[in-house]
Design a protein around this motif. Structure first.
Motif, mmCIF file in Angstrom:
data_model
loop_
_atom_site.group_PDB
_atom_site.id
_atom_site.type_symbol
_atom_site.label_atom_id
_atom_site.label_comp_id
_atom_site.label_asym_id
_atom_site.label_seq_id
_atom_site.Cartn_x
_atom_site.Cartn_y
_atom_site.Cartn_z
ATOM 1 N N ASP A 1 -65.737 -40.677 -27.470
ATOM 2 C CA ASP A 1 -65.800 -39.990 -26.173
ATOM 3 C C ASP A 1 -64.750 -38.886 -26.081
ATOM 4 O O ASP A 1 -65.013 -37.810 -25.531
ATOM 5 N N ASP A 2 -63.569 -39.139 -26.635
ATOM 6 C CA ASP A 2 -62.514 -38.120 -26.637
ATOM 7 C C ASP A 2 -62.932 -36.909 -27.469
ATOM 8 O O ASP A 2 -62.743 -35.764 -27.047
ATOM 9 N N LEU A 3 -63.525 -37.166 -28.628
ATOM 10 C CA LEU A 3 -63.971 -36.054 -29.475
ATOM 11 C C LEU A 3 -65.089 -35.259 -28.798
ATOM 12 O O LEU A 3 -65.097 -34.035 -28.856
ATOM 13 N N ARG A 4 -66.012 -35.948 -28.132
ATOM 14 C CA ARG A 4 -67.073 -35.251 -27.402
ATOM 15 C C ARG A 4 -66.480 -34.370 -26.307
ATOM 16 O O ARG A 4 -66.906 -33.226 -26.109
ATOM 17 N N ALA A 5 -65.492 -34.902 -25.576
ATOM 18 C CA ALA A 5 -64.851 -34.124 -24.502
ATOM 19 C C ALA A 5 -64.132 -32.904 -25.064
ATOM 20 O O ALA A 5 -64.187 -31.811 -24.480
ATOM 21 N N ARG A 6 -63.480 -33.067 -26.195
ATOM 22 C CA ARG A 6 -62.788 -31.933 -26.816
ATOM 23 C C ARG A 6 -63.794 -30.853 -27.237
ATOM 24 O O ARG A 6 -63.532 -29.660 -27.067
ATOM 25 N N ILE A 7 -64.920 -31.270 -27.768
ATOM 26 C CA ILE A 7 -65.946 -30.303 -28.165
ATOM 27 C C ILE A 7 -66.482 -29.585 -26.939
ATOM 28 O O ILE A 7 -66.647 -28.363 -26.948
ATOM 29 N N ARG A 8 -66.724 -30.327 -25.846
ATOM 30 C CA ARG A 8 -67.201 -29.695 -24.610
ATOM 31 C C ARG A 8 -66.205 -28.664 -24.090
ATOM 32 O O ARG A 8 -66.592 -27.605 -23.615
ATOM 33 N N ARG A 9 -64.915 -28.982 -24.186
ATOM 34 C CA ARG A 9 -63.898 -28.020 -23.730
ATOM 35 C C ARG A 9 -63.960 -26.737 -24.552
ATOM 36 O O ARG A 9 -63.796 -25.646 -24.024
ATOM 37 N N HIS A 10 -64.180 -26.867 -25.843
ATOM 38 C CA HIS A 10 -64.227 -25.689 -26.710
ATOM 39 C C HIS A 10 -65.493 -24.865 -26.541
ATOM 40 O O HIS A 10 -65.464 -23.654 -26.691
ATOM 41 N N THR A 11 -66.592 -25.529 -26.283
ATOM 42 C CA THR A 11 -67.864 -24.805 -26.226
ATOM 43 C C THR A 11 -68.170 -24.262 -24.840
ATOM 44 O O THR A 11 -69.221 -23.660 -24.645
ATOM 45 N N GLY A 12 -67.281 -24.481 -23.898
ATOM 46 C CA GLY A 12 -67.471 -23.905 -22.577
ATOM 47 C C GLY A 12 -68.175 -24.810 -21.601
ATOM 48 O O GLY A 12 -68.424 -24.420 -20.475
ATOM 49 N N ASP A 13 -68.492 -26.018 -21.969
ATOM 50 C CA ASP A 13 -69.125 -26.957 -21.044
ATOM 51 C C ASP A 13 -68.045 -27.782 -20.358
ATOM 52 O O ASP A 13 -67.990 -28.992 -20.481
ATOM 53 N N GLY A 14 -67.149 -27.137 -19.671
ATOM 54 C CA GLY A 14 -66.119 -27.884 -18.956
ATOM 55 C C GLY A 14 -64.737 -27.475 -19.367
ATOM 56 O O GLY A 14 -63.847 -28.295 -19.429
ATOM 57 N N GLY A 15 -64.496 -26.228 -19.645
ATOM 58 C CA GLY A 15 -63.148 -25.814 -19.971
ATOM 59 C C GLY A 15 -63.047 -24.319 -20.160
ATOM 60 O O GLY A 15 -63.941 -23.559 -19.823
ATOM 61 N N THR A 16 -61.923 -23.914 -20.685
ATOM 62 C CA THR A 16 -61.636 -22.496 -20.832
ATOM 63 C C THR A 16 -62.072 -21.955 -22.174
ATOM 64 O O THR A 16 -62.027 -20.759 -22.386
ATOM 65 N N GLY A 17 -62.447 -22.817 -23.095
ATOM 66 C CA GLY A 17 -62.810 -22.368 -24.425
ATOM 67 C C GLY A 17 -61.612 -22.316 -25.355
ATOM 68 O O GLY A 17 -61.759 -22.027 -26.522
ATOM 69 N N LEU A 18 -60.430 -22.581 -24.813
ATOM 70 C CA LEU A 18 -59.222 -22.592 -25.643
ATOM 71 C C LEU A 18 -58.843 -24.024 -25.950
ATOM 72 O O LEU A 18 -59.055 -24.929 -25.143
ATOM 73 N N GLY A 19 -58.236 -24.219 -27.086
ATOM 74 C CA GLY A 19 -57.779 -25.540 -27.461
ATOM 75 C C GLY A 19 -56.467 -25.892 -26.790
ATOM 76 O O GLY A 19 -55.821 -25.062 -26.141
ATOM 77 N N GLU A 20 -56.070 -27.147 -26.937
ATOM 78 C CA GLU A 20 -54.815 -27.611 -26.351
ATOM 79 C C GLU A 20 -53.630 -26.831 -26.893
ATOM 80 O O GLU A 20 -52.700 -26.510 -26.163
ATOM 81 N N ALA A 21 -53.654 -26.521 -28.182
ATOM 82 C CA ALA A 21 -52.545 -25.788 -28.793
ATOM 83 C C ALA A 21 -52.437 -24.383 -28.206
ATOM 84 O O ALA A 21 -51.326 -23.893 -27.940
ATOM 85 N N ASP A 22 -53.586 -23.734 -27.974
ATOM 86 C CA ASP A 22 -53.581 -22.397 -27.381
ATOM 87 C C ASP A 22 -53.037 -22.447 -25.954
ATOM 88 O O ASP A 22 -52.230 -21.608 -25.555
ATOM 89 N N ALA A 23 -53.493 -23.438 -25.173
ATOM 90 C CA ALA A 23 -53.025 -23.572 -23.790
ATOM 91 C C ALA A 23 -51.523 -23.848 -23.761
ATOM 92 O O ALA A 23 -50.800 -23.309 -22.923
#
Length: 191
Positions: free
Chosen positions: A57-79
């Motif tokens: 579930d964590d990996l799915r959420a991370r992918i959603r954040r990157h692909t724009g389905d619930g985030g900025t498209g930036l990774g945690e390191a970028d933020a």
């Protein structure tokens, strides 16, 4: 190449195509392959990922954040890097959405073009996923296996290393080389 795939590996690739189709018809990419491996509850690759402490579930959420389905498209390191220099990314996103409306930062999906011949939805394989599948074949040959299973697909995604699939694994705290060793160890004990 697909004739060497086990039934389970073929099901994983079909699931990756369905994932890409659900994402608006984007080409199948490494994150779709990783999501499909995670969806295969009994596969060796899924068991290795779970044993390494990775949560599906964590990996799915991370992918959603990157692909724009619930985030900025930036990774945690970028933020985090932006926070270090005094930029509050959440405030910027909120201000943009207040000004331009919700989903203002979401990538626009182009209108479908009318064609005489229908192209299958889900699109072709992206260059990275094609490389990952070729590397899965090479991994199987290197290990002297006559088949390509889900574990080889995972090895291909890990060896490709530059796609979103490998990126989210790294962001989740996984060491790609350690995962490779774990997969190879699991293959030796399974044999």
């Amino acid at each position: 190449m697909f004739e060497r795939f086990t039934d389970r590996a073929r099901a994983v690739v079909r699931h990756a195509v369905e994932q890409a189709r659900a994402d608006g018809g984007r080409p199948v990419d490494t994150e779709h392959l990783l999501l499909a491996v995670l969806a295969d509850g009994e596969g060796l690759a899924r068991r290795v990922l779970t044993a390494a402490g990775l949560d599906a579930d964590d990996l799915r959420a991370r992918i959603r954040r990157h692909t724009g389905d619930g985030g900025t498209g930036l990774g945690e390191a970028d933020a985090a890097a932006l926070r270090e220099i005094g930029i509050d990314l959440a405030a910027i996103v909120a201000r943009i959405e207040d000004t331009f409306g919700p989903d203002a930062l979401r990538e626009a999906v182009p209108a479908p073009r009318r064609r005489w011949l229908r192209r299958p939805l889900g699109g072709p394989l992206s260059p990275r996923s094609r490389t990952a599948l070729e590397l899965a074949l090479r991994e199987a040959l290197r290990l002297r296996h006559r088949h390509i299973g889900t574990e080889h697909l995972l090895l291909g995604v890990l060896r490709e290393g530059g796609g979103l699939g490998a990126t989210v694994l790294t962001e989740a705290g996984a060491d790609l080389d350690d995962l490779r060793r774990r997969v190879e160890s699991a293959l030796r004990t399974a044999a």
